[in-house]
Write a protein that holds these residues in place. Structure first.
Motif, PDB file in Angstrom:
ATOM      1  N   THR A 139      39.158  26.767  19.837  1.00 29.81           N
ATOM      2  CA  THR A 139      38.409  25.599  20.831  1.00 29.81           C
ATOM      3  C   THR A 139      39.514  25.486  22.110  1.00 29.81           C
ATOM      4  OG1 THR A 139      39.844  24.166  19.324  1.00 29.81           O
ATOM      5  CG2 THR A 139      37.448  24.553  18.483  1.00 29.81           C
TER       6      THR A 139
ATOM      7  N   THR B  84      30.917  19.980  19.385  1.00 24.62           N
ATOM      8  CA  THR B  84      30.605  21.324  19.516  1.00 24.62           C
ATOM      9  C   THR B  84      31.973  22.274  19.304  1.00 24.62           C
ATOM     10  OG1 THR B  84      29.038  20.834  21.592  1.00 24.62           O
ATOM     11  CG2 THR B  84      30.300  23.174  21.473  1.00 24.62           C
TER      12      THR B  84
ATOM     13  N   TYR C 188      33.998  21.407  16.874  1.00 28.18           N
ATOM     14  CA  TYR C 188      33.889  21.684  15.295  1.00 28.18           C
ATOM     15  C   TYR C 188      33.242  22.678  15.100  1.00 28.18           C
ATOM     16  CZ  TYR C 188      32.672  20.665  10.589  1.00 28.18           C
ATOM     17  OH  TYR C 188      32.549  20.913   9.247  1.00 28.18           O
ATOM     18  N   LYS C 189      32.068  22.677  15.615  1.00 32.87           N
ATOM     19  CA  LYS C 189      30.958  23.930  15.064  1.00 32.87           C
ATOM     20  C   LYS C 189      31.734  25.296  15.764  1.00 32.87           C
ATOM     21  CE  LYS C 189      27.336  22.731  12.644  1.00 32.87           C
ATOM     22  NZ  LYS C 189      27.520  23.321  11.529  1.00 32.87           N
ATOM     23  N   ILE C 190      32.316  25.310  16.830  1.00 32.17           N
ATOM     24  CA  ILE C 190      33.101  26.513  17.221  1.00 32.17           C
ATOM     25  C   ILE C 190      34.091  27.008  16.246  1.00 32.17           C
ATOM     26  CG2 ILE C 190      34.465  27.598  19.065  1.00 32.17           C
ATOM     27  CD1 ILE C 190      32.894  25.965  21.230  1.00 32.17           C
TER      28      ILE C 190
ATOM     29  N   THR D  94      34.201  25.923  13.222  1.00 34.75           N
ATOM     30  CA  THR D  94      33.608  26.407  11.921  1.00 34.75           C
ATOM     31  C   THR D  94      33.029  27.845  11.762  1.00 34.75           C
ATOM     32  OG1 THR D  94      32.881  24.298  11.722  1.00 34.75           O
ATOM     33  CG2 THR D  94      31.740  25.992  10.474  1.00 34.75           C
ATOM     34  N   TYR D  95      32.703  28.349  12.948  1.00 34.96           N
ATOM     35  CA  TYR D  95      32.364  29.798  13.282  1.00 34.96           C
ATOM     36  C   TYR D  95      33.666  30.760  13.571  1.00 34.96           C
ATOM     37  CZ  TYR D  95      27.635  27.716  13.243  1.00 34.96           C
ATOM     38  OH  TYR D  95      26.475  27.200  12.862  1.00 34.96           O
ATOM     39  N   GLY D  96      34.510  30.190  13.364  1.00 34.75           N
ATOM     40  CA  GLY D  96      36.111  31.088  13.664  1.00 34.75           C
ATOM     41  C   GLY D  96      36.250  31.369  15.030  1.00 34.75           C
ATOM     42  N   GLY D  97      35.545  30.536  15.954  1.00 33.30           N
ATOM     43  CA  GLY D  97      36.004  30.562  17.369  1.00 33.30           C
ATOM     44  C   GLY D  97      37.131  29.588  17.725  1.00 33.30           C
TER      45      GLY D  97
END
Length: 159
Positions: free
Chosen positions: A153, A142, A144-146, A148-151
């Motif tokens: 962590t 999760t 990693y995906k955050i 990836t979307y520029g969020g």
């Protein structure tokens, strides 16, 4: 105090422990000083964040014994509340009702059943550890995906 408050107290106590978690954390969580006088079903339900219906069910299936006051109303003593705290933690961690019923029967049978109770808890601990590893991997995916979307962590800040 609801279950969230109990969990917050336990997690806060964990921060105070150096090294592996101590059973003292749990002892502090269910300190008898918090519930020296008998409690009503409503008070216990509020304390644990569960419904009175669930408490009556736990009593009906033999997980907890509850005294009655002079008027016939349920009166939860310290031991019953302690047991309910334990039961709610075990249920939250995924222990099946039939296993809890078996465990409680063993407790009620006395000290001769300690080895079997220990085996049950060791097996459950292994299950929890596996779940923690799986959740840690899920958290990493999760995060990693955050990213990836520029969020951002890490810990989320709330106002």
């Amino acid at each position: 105090m609801a279950t969230d408050d109990l969990m917050s107290r336990a997690l806060s106590a964990l921060d105070e422990v150096d090294g592996p978690m101590s059973v003292e954390v749990i002892h502090r969580l269910v300190d008898a000083g918090d519930a020296t006088a008998p409690m009503t079903i409503t008070e216990v339900a509020d304390l644990l964040g569960m419904s009175p219906h669930t408490l009556r069910y736990y009593e009906r299936v033999g997980l907890v014994t509850v005294d009655r006051d002079a008027d016939g109303h349920r009166s939860y003593g310290t031991q019953a509340v302690r047991r309910l705290v334990f039961l709610t933690r075990m249920r939250l961690s995924g222990m099946a009702m039939r296993d809890l019923q078996h465990y409680v029967r063993l407790v009620d049978e006395g000290d001769d059943t300690v080895p079997e109770r220990l085996d049950m808890l060791l097996e459950h601990r292994d299950t929890i550890r596996r779940q923690l590893k799986e959740l840690t991997l899920s958290l990493a995916a999760t995060e990693y995906k955050i990213a990836t979307y520029g969020g951002h962590t890490g810990t989320r800040q709330t106002d």
